[in-house]
Write an enzyme that holds these catalytic residues in place. Sequence first.
Site, short mmCIF file in Angstrom:
data_model
loop_
_atom_site.label_atom_id
_atom_site.label_comp_id
_atom_site.label_asym_id
_atom_site.label_seq_id
_atom_site.Cartn_x
_atom_site.Cartn_y
_atom_site.Cartn_z
N TYR A 1 0.79 -1.22 0.00
CA TYR A 1 0.00 0.00 0.00
C TYR A 1 0.83 1.28 0.00
O TYR A 1 0.49 2.24 -0.72
CB TYR A 1 -1.01 -0.02 1.15
CG TYR A 1 -2.20 -0.87 0.82
CD1 TYR A 1 -3.28 -0.36 0.12
CD2 TYR A 1 -2.25 -2.22 1.19
CE1 TYR A 1 -4.38 -1.15 -0.21
CE2 TYR A 1 -3.34 -3.02 0.86
CZ TYR A 1 -4.39 -2.49 0.16
OH TYR A 1 -5.47 -3.28 -0.18
N GLU B 1 -8.80 -6.95 4.57
CA GLU B 1 -8.03 -8.06 4.00
C GLU B 1 -7.37 -8.90 5.09
O GLU B 1 -7.29 -10.13 4.97
CB GLU B 1 -6.99 -7.51 3.03
CG GLU B 1 -7.65 -6.98 1.75
CD GLU B 1 -6.78 -5.99 0.98
OE1 GLU B 1 -5.56 -5.93 1.25
OE2 GLU B 1 -7.33 -5.26 0.13
N GLN C 1 -7.32 -15.32 -11.55
CA GLN C 1 -8.40 -15.78 -10.69
C GLN C 1 -9.41 -16.53 -11.54
O GLN C 1 -9.83 -16.05 -12.60
CB GLN C 1 -9.07 -14.59 -10.00
CG GLN C 1 -8.13 -13.81 -9.10
CD GLN C 1 -8.41 -12.31 -9.13
OE1 GLN C 1 -8.69 -11.74 -10.17
NE2 GLN C 1 -8.32 -11.68 -7.98
N SER D 1 -13.08 -18.97 -11.31
CA SER D 1 -14.18 -19.48 -10.48
C SER D 1 -14.00 -20.97 -10.24
O SER D 1 -13.57 -21.71 -11.12
CB SER D 1 -15.52 -19.25 -11.18
OG SER D 1 -15.80 -17.88 -11.30
N GLY E 1 -21.20 -17.35 -21.89
CA GLY E 1 -19.84 -17.80 -22.10
C GLY E 1 -19.31 -18.58 -20.91
O GLY E 1 -20.00 -19.41 -20.32
N VAL F 1 -18.00 -9.91 -11.48
CA VAL F 1 -17.24 -9.45 -12.64
C VAL F 1 -15.91 -10.19 -12.68
O VAL F 1 -15.15 -10.17 -11.71
CB VAL F 1 -16.99 -7.93 -12.58
CG1 VAL F 1 -16.08 -7.49 -13.71
CG2 VAL F 1 -18.31 -7.16 -12.63
#
Length: 402
Positions: free
Chosen positions: A95, A137, A207, A209, A272, A395
């Site tokens: 950060y 987080e 990433q 699913s 898709g 998304v």
Amino acid sequence: MLTQSEIDLVKGTIPVLESANTAITEHFYQRMFEHNPELKHIFNLQNQTSGAQQSALFNAVLAYAKNIDNLEVLQQAVGRIANKHTSLNIQPEHYPIVGHHLIETFRELTGDLFTPELEAAWGKAYQQLADVFIGVEGDLYQQSATKQGGWKGARKFILVEKRIESELVKSLVFEPADAGLVAEFQPGQYIGIQLSIGNQTYRQIRQYSLSGVANTHSYQISVKREIIEQPGIVSNFLHDGLRLGDQVELFAPAGDFYFEDKQAPVVLVSAGVGLTPMQAMLETFAGKGYSQPIFNLHACQNRYQHSFIRRNQVLTQQLNLSNHVWYQDIQNSSGTAPLTNFEQHHGYMEIAAIADTLPMQSADFYICGPVGFMRFAKQQLETLGVDGSRIHYEVFGPHAEL
């Protein structure tokens, strides 16, 4: 805590941010990667090429400036972004680097307008936001680490199965190299995968699913081979380069898009490869003997790109499940034999055409697919009277609002 004068200074930059648009974040990423190239190990550089990451960051910065005195408005977005961060293993030490380059970007693009007072206000505002993310987080990392079979950071897994699901999609199943248990997940969540690909300078993190049912020994993802414009580095490697027995590194399951059991009808709306989290939901319904009506609405290019057909025909026998599919490419779909247990349509998904068969007033609707498709689907549902609280979406890639 920001003072009112500091809040006013930050809000006063909103017109400048809006006029500059993504030029700010484009400059920011170029600057950051030039000075801190090690961060290329974390960021998806293809999202940089497409502009998706720059757009996502700009919208986040602008939303923060507009709501800096009412952060509760941003709570859902913070949670969603924080989940994505944990699957990329973002750490507190990242950060200050981001904050430094953001402030320097403001200075370099606005010149004399970026006064010492404004710099101090934005510096304090950024730290406030960073502290929020670090806290959220940290809690997510702790939750993942303390679950049965859970862990923190990268963990080595072995590819144990590879299966063709359609023309462009393959499923990959991974088991932990240490032969230990793995943490269960909620159907709809995703996992981060870290790879070292031979001809690539930087590690690649993506990433995907989770597309199977939760268990204590393995994870399944289903990956679309990206072939349009610039071929997908990672997707093609997973399809062709990764062999059975090869090792990868996975980060613990994450995501705030998942099925919540309300013992009510469910409508799954996908396009898709967006059907992968829906597949995890369907498998979960079958495992639990979910008795409520389920409607599976899917759109894809043609029959050959329709994944999980055979498996869903089996699931239809086990569940109170109705399937609808829309094929865009009529020529490559109409000549095939009719699908068993699927109502077949052509063209774009028109939910209104089947609305009288759907539980519009009682179901929860889960949407996943390309952003344009999800906006189209969400707009249709709202027009048909579905309350926004019953519409859930995910998304792929950088966070975006519908």
